[in-house]
Design an enzyme around this catalytic site. Structure first.
Site, PDB file in Angstrom:
ATOM      1  N   ALA A 261       0.792  -1.236   0.000  1.00 27.71           N
ATOM      2  CA  ALA A 261       0.000   0.000   0.000  1.00 27.71           C
ATOM      3  C   ALA A 261       0.820   1.279   0.000  1.00 27.71           C
ATOM      4  O   ALA A 261       0.354   2.309  -0.512  1.00 27.71           O
ATOM      5  CB  ALA A 261      -0.928   0.002   1.220  1.00 27.71           C
ATOM      6  N   ASP A 307       4.264  -9.287   4.958  1.00 24.97           N
ATOM      7  CA  ASP A 307       4.600  -9.653   3.585  1.00 24.97           C
ATOM      8  C   ASP A 307       3.321 -10.111   2.897  1.00 24.97           C
ATOM      9  O   ASP A 307       2.708 -11.104   3.303  1.00 24.97           O
ATOM     10  CB  ASP A 307       5.645 -10.761   3.587  1.00 24.97           C
ATOM     11  N   CYS A 375       3.150   0.033 -12.126  1.00 21.79           N
ATOM     12  CA  CYS A 375       3.558   1.272 -12.808  1.00 21.79           C
ATOM     13  C   CYS A 375       4.706   0.951 -13.764  1.00 21.79           C
ATOM     14  O   CYS A 375       5.743   1.610 -13.754  1.00 21.79           O
ATOM     15  CB  CYS A 375       3.944   2.346 -11.809  1.00 21.79           C
TER      16      CYS A 375
END
Length: 447
Positions: A261, A307, A375
């Site tokens: 996040a 994780d 991205c």
């Protein structure tokens, strides 16, 4: 071009601007040698540098410009070095790279760039013997600046490593690859996401309301000094990075997991929509920043340090996985990525992305949504990952993106109905105010 020597600063004994150039050269050297992110390197070195805000900004500008145009700078220097760059020469190359960035691309007097570079060469024991060479080389570069810039403009791929140019040409065609490469030469725009009244904030901040609902700022002011920042009305987030949450379409009260996040832009979007958000990341320091941003915005989320590849919980209505990737879609904002990431990095991260996708799938309730995004401009980290995932998980299917979900920007949707933004899309008022990050996202439904 003048060679006037600047007077030393009475406070430090340094010529004005010299400490900033020192830091820029050290940063360039460390990023290239250690292949560590430019922002991370600056964040580590700036506090001990003693630079004031103006010099810190100058050091950052020099380093970013050097990486944005590193191919052009390297070729220009190499072509003017008859025997190539001297070996075992200490900071010779990074000092000249920083100086060349100033001479070719920044509004810095030639004599200042040259003189301060020569001072740096004198200071470095291993570079000192090459001071005359550096002086002659930089002065020649200043004389031949227009030739260098003209030749670079004719070669869109000069500032792109060959493996990336080949990858983009293969994935998107030569014309699009050239457009991507050229867009990376421009200073990136600054976009914000707002909690409400995007049109109103666009007017207050002299911004542009984008079709997707993000606001693009025209000015270059200090972010923290702008209206609405301290009041938590908005946060900085690239317009393309804001799209995956639109694909989630969060509803108030829904349980949604935001995996990987940090830094938290998507968490803020989900929380602002009223969802019950679990924000998970393996980095406690990055989650600390996420929490600080949520506090400023007056938003809440359950924050978990873990994780994502091994974490388990009760099933969620929706899961967002913004997976670690090569980040080649962010090169315009982070130009060092082009020179610190390799094909091997991309392939290594691909294995991690597959593991994370499998773990995320186990967290999705029947009928729930899974949005996977990166991205990255590399299909190996986007389209190929989802194709392989669907083969492994027949209980999931694609839910194609419609143009109206992303501001009627149909060019951002690929043939499979997935989101695929490219940096040269989204034309604007000027080259700087055009484009957005390269992003991939696929919305998957658990049957």
């Amino acid at each position: 071009m003048s060679s006037t020597t600047q007077e030393p600063s009475p406070e430090t004994g340094d010529a004005p601007g010299l400490p900033a150039r020192r830091l820029a050269a050290v940063v360039i050297d460390e990023v290239l040698r250690a292949r560590v992110a430019l922002d991370e390197t600056l964040e580590r070195l700036l506090p001990a540098s003693g630079l004031d805000a103006a010099d810190a900004a100058l050091a950052r500008a020099i380093a970013i410009t050097a990486f944005r145009r590193l191919g052009t700078i390297r070729q220009a220097l190499d072509e003017r070095l008859d025997r190539g760059s001297p070996r075992h020469s200490g900071l010779f190359e990074p000092i000249l790279t920083a100086a060349a960035a100033q001479i070719l691309f920044l509004d810095v007097p030639d004599h200042a760039a040259v003189d301060l570079a020569i001072r740096q060469l004198h200071e470095d024991p291993r570079s000192a013997r090459y001071t005359a060479l550096g002086n002659a080389l930089l002065r020649r570069l200043a004389r031949e600046r227009e030739t260098v810039l003209r030749e670079a403009q004719a070669d869109p791929f000069r500032d792109v490593p060959e493996w990336l140019a080949d990858s983009w040409s293969s994935a998107y065609g030569d014309e699009a690859a050239r457009a991507i490469a050229l867009s990376h030469r421009e200073e990136p725009p600054l976009d914000i996401s707002v909690q409400s009244d995007a049109a109103g904030w666009a007017e207050k901040l002299d911004g542009i309301l984008l079709p997707t609902g993000s606001v693009r700022l025209r000015g270059r002011q200090s972010i923290t000094a702008l209206p609405g920042f301290s009041e938590g009305q908005w946060w900085v987030q690239d317009a393309a990075a804001a799209l995956p949450v639109r694909l989630i379409s969060p509803a108030p009260g829904e349980r949604i997991a935001d995996l990987c996040a940090a830094p938290g832009g998507k968490t803020a979007q989900l929380a602002a929509a009223g969802a019950q958000v679990t924000a998970l990341d393996r980095s406690a320091p990055r989650l600390k920043r996420l929490k600080a941003n949520l506090d400023r915005l007056g938003l809440e989320a359950r924050i978990v340090t873990a994780d994502a590849a091994t974490w388990t919980d009760e099933p969620f209505d929706a899961v967002l996985l913004d997976a670690p990737c090569s980040a080649t879609g962010t090169i315009r904002r982070h130009p060092d990525v082009a020179w610190t990431k390799t094909e091997e990095d991309r392939d290594r991260l691909g294995a991690l992305q597959a593991r994370l996708l499998d773990a995320a799938a186990a967290l999705v309730a029947p009928g729930g949504r899974l949005v996977y995004c990166t991205c990255s401009l590399e299909p190996q980290e986007g389209e190929s990952q989802v194709e392989a995932f669907l083969e492994r998980h027949p209980q999931f299917r694609r839910s194609p993106v419609s143009a109206h979900e992303i501001g009627d920007l149909a060019a951002g949707i690929d043939a499979h109905g997935d989101l695929r933004t490219l940096p040269h899309q989204l034309p604007g008022e000027t080259p700087r105010l055009s484009g957005w990050a390269g992003f991939y996202a696929s919305r998957l439904i658990r049957l």
